[in-house]
Motif scaffolding. Structure first.
Motif, PDB file in Angstrom:
ATOM      1  N   GLY A 105       0.800  -1.228   0.000  1.00  0.00           N
ATOM      2  CA  GLY A 105       0.000   0.000   0.000  1.00  0.00           C
ATOM      3  C   GLY A 105       0.824   1.265   0.000  1.00  0.00           C
ATOM      4  O   GLY A 105       0.308   2.343  -0.331  1.00  0.00           O
ATOM      5  N   ASP A 106       2.121   1.162   0.362  1.00  0.00           N
ATOM      6  CA  ASP A 106       2.981   2.344   0.320  1.00  0.00           C
ATOM      7  C   ASP A 106       3.252   2.760  -1.124  1.00  0.00           C
ATOM      8  O   ASP A 106       3.366   1.911  -2.012  1.00  0.00           O
ATOM      9  CB  ASP A 106       4.334   2.055   0.985  1.00  0.00           C
ATOM     10  N   LEU A 107       3.364   4.056  -1.326  1.00  0.00           N
ATOM     11  CA  LEU A 107       3.844   4.601  -2.597  1.00  0.00           C
ATOM     12  C   LEU A 107       5.239   5.135  -2.332  1.00  0.00           C
ATOM     13  O   LEU A 107       5.425   6.058  -1.527  1.00  0.00           O
ATOM     14  CB  LEU A 107       2.927   5.712  -3.109  1.00  0.00           C
ATOM     15  N   VAL A 108       6.230   4.537  -2.994  1.00  0.00           N
ATOM     16  CA  VAL A 108       7.638   4.782  -2.671  1.00  0.00           C
ATOM     17  C   VAL A 108       8.358   5.339  -3.895  1.00  0.00           C
ATOM     18  O   VAL A 108       8.185   4.849  -5.016  1.00  0.00           O
ATOM     19  CB  VAL A 108       8.321   3.479  -2.209  1.00  0.00           C
ATOM     20  N   LEU A 109       9.190   6.347  -3.676  1.00  0.00           N
ATOM     21  CA  LEU A 109       9.963   6.961  -4.751  1.00  0.00           C
ATOM     22  C   LEU A 109      11.394   6.423  -4.735  1.00  0.00           C
ATOM     23  O   LEU A 109      12.059   6.434  -3.697  1.00  0.00           O
ATOM     24  CB  LEU A 109       9.983   8.484  -4.588  1.00  0.00           C
ATOM     25  N   ASP A 110      11.849   5.945  -5.897  1.00  0.00           N
ATOM     26  CA  ASP A 110      13.246   5.541  -6.084  1.00  0.00           C
ATOM     27  C   ASP A 110      13.948   6.688  -6.804  1.00  0.00           C
ATOM     28  O   ASP A 110      13.680   6.961  -7.977  1.00  0.00           O
ATOM     29  CB  ASP A 110      13.311   4.247  -6.904  1.00  0.00           C
ATOM     30  N   VAL A 111      14.849   7.358  -6.105  1.00  0.00           N
ATOM     31  CA  VAL A 111      15.496   8.572  -6.619  1.00  0.00           C
ATOM     32  C   VAL A 111      16.775   8.186  -7.360  1.00  0.00           C
ATOM     33  O   VAL A 111      17.761   7.788  -6.752  1.00  0.00           O
ATOM     34  CB  VAL A 111      15.821   9.539  -5.466  1.00  0.00           C
ATOM     35  N   GLY A 112      16.745   8.295  -8.684  1.00  0.00           N
ATOM     36  CA  GLY A 112      17.879   7.866  -9.490  1.00  0.00           C
ATOM     37  C   GLY A 112      17.848   6.357  -9.648  1.00  0.00           C
ATOM     38  O   GLY A 112      18.713   5.637  -9.163  1.00  0.00           O
ATOM     39  N   SER A 113      16.854   5.858 -10.386  1.00  0.00           N
ATOM     40  CA  SER A 113      16.473   4.440 -10.350  1.00  0.00           C
ATOM     41  C   SER A 113      17.255   3.536 -11.282  1.00  0.00           C
ATOM     42  O   SER A 113      17.007   2.329 -11.324  1.00  0.00           O
ATOM     43  CB  SER A 113      14.971   4.303 -10.650  1.00  0.00           C
ATOM     44  N   VAL A 131       7.903   4.032  -7.680  1.00  0.00           N
ATOM     45  CA  VAL A 131       8.033   4.897  -8.850  1.00  0.00           C
ATOM     46  C   VAL A 131       9.496   5.329  -8.940  1.00  0.00           C
ATOM     47  O   VAL A 131      10.017   5.956  -8.012  1.00  0.00           O
ATOM     48  CB  VAL A 131       7.124   6.138  -8.759  1.00  0.00           C
ATOM     49  N   GLY A 132      10.157   4.975 -10.033  1.00  0.00           N
ATOM     50  CA  GLY A 132      11.539   5.378 -10.229  1.00  0.00           C
ATOM     51  C   GLY A 132      11.617   6.640 -11.061  1.00  0.00           C
ATOM     52  O   GLY A 132      10.854   6.810 -12.010  1.00  0.00           O
ATOM     53  N   VAL A 133      12.535   7.516 -10.706  1.00  0.00           N
ATOM     54  CA  VAL A 133      12.765   8.730 -11.486  1.00  0.00           C
ATOM     55  C   VAL A 133      14.211   8.723 -11.971  1.00  0.00           C
ATOM     56  O   VAL A 133      15.131   8.395 -11.222  1.00  0.00           O
ATOM     57  CB  VAL A 133      12.441  10.007 -10.678  1.00  0.00           C
ATOM     58  N   ASN A 134      14.398   9.083 -13.242  1.00  0.00           N
ATOM     59  CA  ASN A 134      15.707   9.012 -13.872  1.00  0.00           C
ATOM     60  C   ASN A 134      15.718  10.005 -15.030  1.00  0.00           C
ATOM     61  O   ASN A 134      14.702  10.167 -15.719  1.00  0.00           O
ATOM     62  CB  ASN A 134      15.958   7.585 -14.387  1.00  0.00           C
ATOM     63  N   CYS A 135      16.869  10.636 -15.255  1.00  0.00           N
ATOM     64  CA  CYS A 135      16.952  11.614 -16.356  1.00  0.00           C
ATOM     65  C   CYS A 135      17.521  11.003 -17.628  1.00  0.00           C
ATOM     66  O   CYS A 135      17.578  11.679 -18.657  1.00  0.00           O
ATOM     67  CB  CYS A 135      17.790  12.824 -15.936  1.00  0.00           C
ATOM     68  N   LYS A 160      10.596  10.026 -16.374  1.00  0.00           N
ATOM     69  CA  LYS A 160      11.768  10.835 -16.699  1.00  0.00           C
ATOM     70  C   LYS A 160      11.724  12.125 -15.894  1.00  0.00           C
ATOM     71  O   LYS A 160      10.693  12.811 -15.840  1.00  0.00           O
ATOM     72  CB  LYS A 160      11.831  11.157 -18.194  1.00  0.00           C
ATOM     73  N   GLY A 161      12.845  12.449 -15.279  1.00  0.00           N
ATOM     74  CA  GLY A 161      12.902  13.683 -14.511  1.00  0.00           C
ATOM     75  C   GLY A 161      14.258  13.886 -13.869  1.00  0.00           C
ATOM     76  O   GLY A 161      15.038  12.946 -13.697  1.00  0.00           O
ATOM     77  N   ASP A 162      14.541  15.117 -13.511  1.00  0.00           N
ATOM     78  CA  ASP A 162      15.771  15.506 -12.841  1.00  0.00           C
ATOM     79  C   ASP A 162      15.510  15.491 -11.336  1.00  0.00           C
ATOM     80  O   ASP A 162      14.589  16.168 -10.857  1.00  0.00           O
ATOM     81  CB  ASP A 162      16.180  16.904 -13.315  1.00  0.00           C
ATOM     82  N   PHE A 163      16.316  14.743 -10.575  1.00  0.00           N
ATOM     83  CA  PHE A 163      16.017  14.671  -9.138  1.00  0.00           C
ATOM     84  C   PHE A 163      16.338  15.976  -8.406  1.00  0.00           C
ATOM     85  O   PHE A 163      16.011  16.129  -7.244  1.00  0.00           O
ATOM     86  CB  PHE A 163      16.664  13.469  -8.456  1.00  0.00           C
ATOM     87  N   LYS A 190      20.048  20.232  -2.176  1.00  0.00           N
ATOM     88  CA  LYS A 190      19.025  20.538  -3.187  1.00  0.00           C
ATOM     89  C   LYS A 190      18.202  19.298  -3.521  1.00  0.00           C
ATOM     90  O   LYS A 190      16.976  19.333  -3.507  1.00  0.00           O
ATOM     91  CB  LYS A 190      19.686  21.098  -4.444  1.00  0.00           C
ATOM     92  N   VAL A 191      18.877  18.178  -3.809  1.00  0.00           N
ATOM     93  CA  VAL A 191      18.135  16.962  -4.141  1.00  0.00           C
ATOM     94  C   VAL A 191      17.409  16.412  -2.924  1.00  0.00           C
ATOM     95  O   VAL A 191      16.257  15.970  -3.020  1.00  0.00           O
ATOM     96  CB  VAL A 191      19.052  15.896  -4.792  1.00  0.00           C
ATOM     97  N   TYR A 192      18.031  16.468  -1.752  1.00  0.00           N
ATOM     98  CA  TYR A 192      17.349  16.019  -0.540  1.00  0.00           C
ATOM     99  C   TYR A 192      16.131  16.903  -0.253  1.00  0.00           C
ATOM    100  O   TYR A 192      15.092  16.421   0.212  1.00  0.00           O
ATOM    101  CB  TYR A 192      18.290  16.067   0.666  1.00  0.00           C
ATOM    102  N   GLY A 193      16.273  18.201  -0.540  1.00  0.00           N
ATOM    103  CA  GLY A 193      15.149  19.113  -0.338  1.00  0.00           C
ATOM    104  C   GLY A 193      13.981  18.780  -1.247  1.00  0.00           C
ATOM    105  O   GLY A 193      12.809  18.883  -0.840  1.00  0.00           O
ATOM    106  N   GLN A 194      14.262  18.373  -2.483  1.00  0.00           N
ATOM    107  CA  GLN A 194      13.207  17.953  -3.399  1.00  0.00           C
ATOM    108  C   GLN A 194      12.508  16.695  -2.893  1.00  0.00           C
ATOM    109  O   GLN A 194      11.286  16.573  -2.977  1.00  0.00           O
ATOM    110  CB  GLN A 194      13.799  17.710  -4.785  1.00  0.00           C
ATOM    111  N   VAL A 195      13.292  15.761  -2.367  1.00  0.00           N
ATOM    112  CA  VAL A 195      12.696  14.538  -1.812  1.00  0.00           C
ATOM    113  C   VAL A 195      11.800  14.888  -0.626  1.00  0.00           C
ATOM    114  O   VAL A 195      10.677  14.388  -0.507  1.00  0.00           O
ATOM    115  CB  VAL A 195      13.792  13.546  -1.378  1.00  0.00           C
TER     116      VAL A 195
END
Length: 349
Positions: A105-113, A131-135, A160-163, A190-195
């Motif tokens: 049930g969790d929705l989890v973000l993988d930062v730089g997947s 959900v993985g995010v990758n540029c 697709k996205g910039d972390f 900066k990236v931690y702040g986005q997370v």
């Protein structure tokens, strides 16, 4: 795991979907960020200002080599006798999931997947949606293909996205993690702040970070050379110390509830995977194995079975491996400084 027909082979290395820019040209564009004739301060500033391009170009070049040598999870792990690399890699990911308390049930973000190895493993393990995010377009295409092959589309997706500027609404995710990925940012806060922004209040973030240890001495030329080899051979714009990484987490708004160098839990050195040995799997890291690989790639380039520039990419990756190994032996670097942060609730704000 991918099928044999889907895994990269030596003859299939470096064949991304977009061939509009030749590998040789990409390699040249990448190496200009590490030009030894350039002023070191100016070169460092250039890399940090163009960190996304440094990382993106690097993975255009290196992804197939990584998958060929490392499988679908591009990271180190705590190692113990009697445990295979695959077992150790999975356990390293499970330890992170344990710290996050990932659950159905969790929705989890993988930062730089990357190509999605950890996302598939952890979604299958926890039954959370990841959900993985990758540029990087090529890595995204590999991640989606491998996820379809594994029949995990219902649990894993990739965006697709910039972390450094995540393409998600505020307070969207229950949890988030990053495994040896945010080191490619020019500014960890900066990236931690986005997370922190996209996590729900009370949400947890766990990250295995590449950091320099307290033993690193910037005035020691050998230490500086090892660090610089890591930067060039790994597509990293900048390395920070463990204390600077913790400070970045706090600056981003997290309460740091755990921080430790997981390399200290490893009874076999984490860098042993990169050291030469005369086993079947370790041969590629020996001097003879590297020469043989270079010759093979050169022959494949001549036969047009591998794109021109493949040998240059191989040499760059070897330089990174040497830097990582030397820095690991000296104890001045770790790839698995684990931090767990909690986003304060609205009441705590």
């Amino acid at each position: 795991m991918s099928s044999a027909e889907d895994a990269p082979t030596i003859a299939g290395l470096l064949k991304p979907l977009d061939r509009s820019l030749a590998i040789e040209t990409r390699a040249g564009n990448y190496l200009r960020y590490f030009d030894p004739n350039q002023n070191k301060t100016e070169a460092a500033e250039d890399r940090q200002q163009n960190a996304v391009d440094v990382s993106n170009t690097y993975y255009d070049l290196a992804t197939d080599f990584y998958e060929y040598g490392w499988g679908q999870s591009f990271h180190f792990a705590v190692l113990h006798p009697g445990q295979s690399i695959d077992h150790s890699t999975a356990r390293h990911e499970y330890f992170l999931a344990l710290k996050l308390e990932m659950k159905p049930g969790d929705l989890v973000l993988d930062v730089g997947s990357g190509i999605g190895g950890p996302a598939r493993n952890l979604s299958l393990f926890s039954e959370a949606k990841v959900v993985g995010v990758n540029c990087n377009d090529y890595q995204l295409s590999r991640a989606r293909r491998l996820t379809r092959k594994a029949n995990l589309d219902h649990l894993c997706s990739f965006v697709k996205g910039d972390f450094n500027n995540l393409p998600f609404e505020n307070n969207s995710f229950d949890k988030a993690y990053a495994i040896e990925a945010t080191c490619h940012s020019d500014d960890l806060s900066k990236v931690y702040g986005q997370v922190c922004r996209v996590l729900k209040p009370g949400g947890m973030f766990a990250v295995y970070e590449w950091v320099l240890t307290d033993k690193f001495n910037d005035k020691d030329p050998d230490h500086s050379r090892m660090r610089d080899d890591i930067l060039e051979g790994s597509g990293v714009a900048k390395l920070v110390t463990s204390s600077e990484a913790v400070a970045a987490m706090r600056k981003a708004g997290f309460q740091v509830v755990y921080s430790a160098d997981r390399a200290k839990a490893s009874t076999i050195p984490w860098y042993s995977r990169l050291q030469p040995n005369w086993s079947l799997s370790g041969f590629r890291a020996t001097a003879l194995g590297r020469v043989a690989t270079s010759w093979m790639l050169a022959a494949l380039e001549t036969l047009r079975l591998a794109p021109k520039g493949s040998v240059t990419v191989h040499h760059t990756l070897c330089k990174g491996a040497d830097g990582l190994t030397s820095a690991g032996v000296e104890g001045i670097f770790t790839p698995m400084f684990l931090m767990v942060g909690r986003k304060p609730t609205l009441k705590e704000d």
